[in-house]
Design an enzyme around this catalytic site. Structure first.
Site, PDB file in Angstrom:
ATOM      1  N   GLY A   1       0.820  -1.210   0.000  1.00  0.00           N
ATOM      2  CA  GLY A   1       0.000   0.000   0.000  1.00  0.00           C
ATOM      3  C   GLY A   1       0.850   1.254   0.000  1.00  0.00           C
ATOM      4  O   GLY A   1       1.222   1.771   1.058  1.00  0.00           O
TER       5      GLY A   1
ATOM      6  N   GLU B   1      12.654  -3.906  -5.623  1.00  0.00           N
ATOM      7  CA  GLU B   1      11.521  -3.682  -6.515  1.00  0.00           C
ATOM      8  C   GLU B   1      12.004  -3.348  -7.920  1.00  0.00           C
ATOM      9  O   GLU B   1      11.363  -3.683  -8.906  1.00  0.00           O
ATOM     10  CB  GLU B   1      10.627  -2.555  -5.975  1.00  0.00           C
ATOM     11  CG  GLU B   1       9.454  -2.266  -6.896  1.00  0.00           C
ATOM     12  CD  GLU B   1       8.409  -1.384  -6.255  1.00  0.00           C
ATOM     13  OE1 GLU B   1       7.900  -1.770  -5.196  1.00  0.00           O
ATOM     14  OE2 GLU B   1       8.118  -0.312  -6.803  1.00  0.00           O
TER      15      GLU B   1
ATOM     16  N   SER C   1       6.942   5.709 -12.406  1.00  0.00           N
ATOM     17  CA  SER C   1       6.653   5.752 -13.842  1.00  0.00           C
ATOM     18  C   SER C   1       7.932   5.927 -14.660  1.00  0.00           C
ATOM     19  O   SER C   1       8.986   6.289 -14.136  1.00  0.00           O
ATOM     20  CB  SER C   1       5.711   6.919 -14.144  1.00  0.00           C
ATOM     21  OG  SER C   1       6.404   8.141 -13.939  1.00  0.00           O
TER      22      SER C   1
END
Lengths: 407, 361
Positions: A145, A262, A387
């Site tokens: 989250g 990640e 992004s």
């Protein structure tokens, strides 16, 4: 590739293996794992399998993890205190690569495990001891989250609040685009414990049970129809203060730590899976060619280029994974891995779309439906986890050292 | 910075001792010496001999070669050091050299000329001081032993044979390149007569190994050219002020430079990987072809962005940028340009070639 059969006496029965040997000898681990993957008949049910929806896929992948856990294979690379068998990131990278090479999917819960596992092990070892073994067994998985309705690329502006009350934190606010949120047992959330103006200084990382009273989770249907993501609402949800991952106010540092995996390990996983899918695509195209189909002009060159892009991504991310395993801190340069992985995802699935042609648009088979779903999901490669624009800005700022963008 | 062990051969597991090789400090020192030598622009072969380059190369071929060719590319040098790389691989298939040799490069990728026709190819420089030119040739597909064969190569169809021609014969058919990059000092050879049939020896795997070694060296040279061009673009956009601020503060400019950086870094990583299989019987041909493809792609990407963000300066003769644009384009062409290699690779994959994973942890 080893093509031993179950009857082959050279095949190692996982039960006979001394974990200390495979922990200390990567080559032995890789050999034993490949031999097992090539010979274990129970694995066939996960080859080329299609699911009607995300929920069934992830549940079945949980069962797949159970099989891998019982044989020990997905426990290497994780500390014994967290249900693992010891070793480092290289074991995990070999594990993902060997699955893909054996035509098997990388179980979906492993993606979030690679993102959330390392920071929980590092900053909250007692939480890792309590919950990570169940994760490795595939009995549970966690959602991440981070994003919120008003905090996407600008993560430091997040507003989901955690108010300290005695030995607890009381959470209020919401999270958006939570990966695997709808099926997760636990959530690891970045929340604001400081003032609203504190930006990245006033953040904390906390783990909570998804069934905590006051937590509402709603799946978000993607354009593909799949519920890959969710939104999560917190209405005064009470979480024990011992569930903090890292100290209060240090959430940004935990998030930065987490980004190393990640961006880098996720890149390696994507490359492994991309090579498997390119192999699938080549096979499907060969069948169509044999049936007299004609490929669009330039197809061969694009196929060659995508294959080479995957190898470039493997080259880069393997080096980064080795750095992680050596204990180096991987800083802003991990954005290079992320840009390369997004490039591979976009070009591979665009190639699949173009080579399948009319069938991609009109076809009703499970096979084509999988390509469509994955094509949609590949579009997120330039969005989630920072992004494409954020990654390029990080490289411009922190790697090339260009003058800062005007505010 | 990781240990230099990451540069050499296969990744090592556990705590095995680092292989002998150049450490970072020595490599930095050598890079400095190479830069000085290349800036002077004299006889590179002699200067390398003075540096004891043969020992450096023997000690750590991967790092030494990458260092030399990266600096060569950065300095826009022209020399015949690439010949040395390929000729070293071809040596086992050739009679012992008694005189200075040069190599005739195929015009098209790694596919040598057909010896039955007039020879064509590329030379890296004039043949002054060269006595022999090594010429790879191959009978074009479709040629059979039944056809009239004036070259004495019957039975060798499909395989590469090496011929040694007198330099003056090749020189007579050579013209300085008047193309995109006139500064490289290359010559094109057109219609050189095969001449009195010298000995034609089958190259065996040697040609494959030579091409692989050449491609790794060229990938390093292109890396150097790309780094230099990116540095020019970063410096220009940081200094150039428009609308009251340096143009490197505009996102569109920053992102182009970031993409150029990604292209260079991916090339560097893949080159390290390509060296990992250099010791294989085929010289690591598969990975070497991939990295040459990556290098060609990287120069296209870097130069496209660099030329754009440098504005009209990037198109001027005054800026150095055009020299890197032209040089890396020429280096892309040598031993296979990226478009041709992608097509060749894709065709093989469609034909059933294994999608090798190439990289292992």
């Amino acid at each position: 590739m080893t093509t031993a059969t179950a009857a082959d006496p050279t095949v190692i029965d996982p039960a006979d293996i001394d974990p200390a040997v495979l922990r200390d000898d990567l080559d032995a681990y890789a050999r034993a794992l490949r031999a097992w993957l090539a010979s274990e008949p129970v694995l066939d049910q996960w080859r080329g399998r299609h699911y009607p929806n995300t929920e069934e896929r992830i549940a079945d992948h949980g069962r797949f993890m159970g099989v891998l856990f019982r044989a020990g294979w997905n426990r290497y690379g994780w500390p014994e205190s967290a249900g693992g068998l010891g070793g480092d990131e290289r074991h995990r990278a070999i594990f993902y690569d060997a699955l893909s090479a054996a035509g098997l999917p990388i179980p979906a819960p492993h993606l979030m495990l690679e993102t959330l596992g390392p920071p929980v092990v590092h900053f909250a070892p007692e939480l890792a001891t309590a919950y990570l073994p169940a994760y490795l067994r595939g009995d549970e998985w966690w959602g991440q989250g981070f994003s919120e309705p008003e905090a996407g690329s600008d993560l430091a502006s997040l507003r989901c609040r955690a108010r300290r009350e005695g030995d607890t934190y009381v959470l209020s606010g919401s999270k958006l685009w939570t990966s695997h949120g709808a099926t997760s047992s636990r959530l690891v959330c970045l929340v604001r414990t400081g003032t609203p103006e504190s930006r990245h200084r006033g953040l904390s990382m906390i783990m909570l049970d998804a069934d905590t009273p006051g937590v509402t989770i709603r799946p978000i249907a993607l354009a593909s129809g799949e519920n890959e993501l969710a939104e999560v609402f917190f209405d005064d949800a009470v979480v024990p203060a011992t569930n903090l991952v890292g100290d209060e106010g240090k959430g940004w540092a935990v998030a930065m730590y987490l980004l190393q995996w990640e961006r880098a390990m996720y890149a390696w996983i994507c490359a492994a899976d991309a090579l498997r899918r390119l192999r699938d695509l080549r096979g499907q195209v060969a069948t169509r060619l044999a049936a007299g189909a004609r490929l669009p002009d330039g197809s061969a060159a694009r196929l060659g280029a995508v294959y080479e892009q995957i190898i470039a991504l493997r080259s880069r991310s393997a080096a980064t994974v080795r750095r992680l395993a050596a204990g180096d801190t991987v800083g802003p340069e991990a954005s290079v891995d992320k840009v390369l992985l997004a490039t591979v995802e976009i070009s591979l699935f665009d190639l699949a779309r173009d080579l399948l042609g009319a069938e991609f648009v009109l076809g009703a088979t499970d096979e084509v439906a999988a390509w469509r779903n994955e094509w949609w999901f590949s579009r997120s490669a330039t969005i989630l986890g920072g992004s494409a624009e954020v990654q390029r800005t990080i490289i411009a700022d922190h790697v090339l050292g260009l003058p800062k963008e005007a505010k | 910075m990781t240990s230099p062990a990451t540069i050499t051969a296969a990744p090592t597991a556990g705590a095995s001792p680092a292989p002998a090789g150049l450490d970072d400090a020595t490599a930095e020192l050598l890079a400095g010496s190479l830069r000085e030598v290349l800036a002077e622009g004299g006889d590179l072969t002699a200067a390398l001999a003075e540096l004891g380059w043969a020992d450096v190369l023997a000690d750590d071929p991967a790092r030494a070669t990458t260092l030399l060719f990266t600096e060569h590319g950065r300095a826009l040098a022209h020399s015949r050091v690439l010949d040395d790389v390929l000729l070293a691989e071809l040596a086992p298939a050739l009679p012992a050299a008694t005189a200075a040799r040069a190599l005739l490069y195929p015009l098209h990728s790694d596919h040598p000329a057909d010896p039955r026709g007039p020879l064509t190819g590329l030379l890296l420089g004039p043949l002054d001081g060269i006595t022999e030119v090594v010429v790879p040739t191959v009978l074009d597909t479709g040629a059979t032993a039944d056809e009239p064969d004036a070259t004495g190569l019957a039975g060798l169809a499909g395989g590469v044979t090496l011929r040694i021609l007198p330099a003056e014969l090749v020189a007579a058919a050579a013209q300085p390149v008047r193309g995109f990059d006139t500064a490289a000092g290359w010559l094109t050879v057109s219609a050189a007569p095969v001449g009195p049939a010298g000995p034609a020896t089958p190259a065996g795997d040697a040609w494959t190994r030579a091409v692989a070694a050449g491609r790794r060296a060229l990938a390093a040279e292109i890396t150097g050219g790309c780094e230099a061009a990116l540095a020019i673009a970063v410096a220009h956009t940081s200094a150039r002020v428009q609308y009251g601020r340096s143009i490197a503060t505009f996102q569109a400019v920053r992102h182009r430079l970031a993409e150029a950086h990604v292209a260079v870094e991916s090339l560097r990583s893949e080159l390290t990987v390509a060296w990992g299989s250099a010791g294989h019987a085929d010289g690591g041909a598969w990975a070497a072809r991939l990295v040459k493809l990556r290098a060609g792609y990287a120069q296209a990407e870097v130069m496209r962005h660099a030329v754009q963000v440098c504005g009209a300066m990037g198109l001027s003769l005054e800026s150095e940028l055009h020299r890197f644009v032209a040089r890396t384009a020429a280096l892309d062409l040598l031993l296979g340009d990226h478009r041709a290699l992608a097509e060749q690779l894709g065709t093989e994959l469609l034909g059933g070639a294994e999608l090798e994973p190439v990289v292992a942890i």
